[in-house]
Design a protein around this motif. Structure first.
Motif: not given
Ligand code: FEO
Length: 171
Positions: A109-119
């Motif tokens: 969330l901090k990195e705004k990395d939606h792919a990782s968040h979803n994974f």
């Protein structure tokens, strides 16, 4: 593409899942030689599942422009005082993994990395299920204490769970 901080944290998660796989394999060996046949089958299966959790991370990193690293790991314990202390250690290990997954989610969330968040959501759900399963077993063990016939039946139940999860008996 994943960010460097995410890649680094995912590498640490690979090591944690690899350790889970190895400690559960060691638990399977202990249960095997102590005569807990069903518990052994349960942990052989759990060890395979943890390896699958590790491999999912490896593929995710490699498929997203990273390079998964396989680190050297500590040898797991070989002996436990009894079946109660063994399952208490499983819960501690799973709680450690859950905490680490939640920290990874916070980082995504901090990195705004939606792919990782979803994974990572798959791991959040998996951890809820695993902790629930181990708490259920620990509750049964608390009721049984050292009652031999009860422990025999619980061991049989754990063997049946492993067989259901792996109908071809490959565990
Ligand atoms: Fe993959 Fe149960 O931690």
């Amino acid at each position: 593409m994943i960010s460097k901080p995410i890649e680094k944290a995912l590498q640490q998660q690979i090591a944690l899942e690899a350790y889970s796989s190895s400690v559960y394999l060691s638990m399977a060996c202990w249960a095997d030689v102590e005569g807990f046949e069903g518990t052994a089958a349960f942990f052989y299966k759990q060890s395979d599942e943890e390896r699958m959790h590790m491999l999912k991370l490896v593929h995710f990193i490699n498929d997203n422009d990273g390079h998964a690293q396989i680190a050297k790991q500590d040898a797991p314990p070989r002996n436990w005082k009894d079946i109660h202390s063994l399952f208490r250690e499983v819960l501690e290990q799973e709680q450690k993994v859950t905490q680490s997954i939640h920290e990874l989610v916070n980082l995504s969330l901090k990195e705004k990395d939606h792919a990782s968040h979803n994974f990572l959501q798959w791991y959040v759900n998996e951890q809820m299920e695993e902790e629930k399963q181990i708490k259920t077993i620990l509750n049964k063990l608390k009721i049984l204490g050292n009652d031999g016939s009860g422990l025999y039946l619980l061991d049989r139940e754990l063997g049946e769970r492993a067989a259901m999860a792996d109908p071809e008996g490959e565990a």
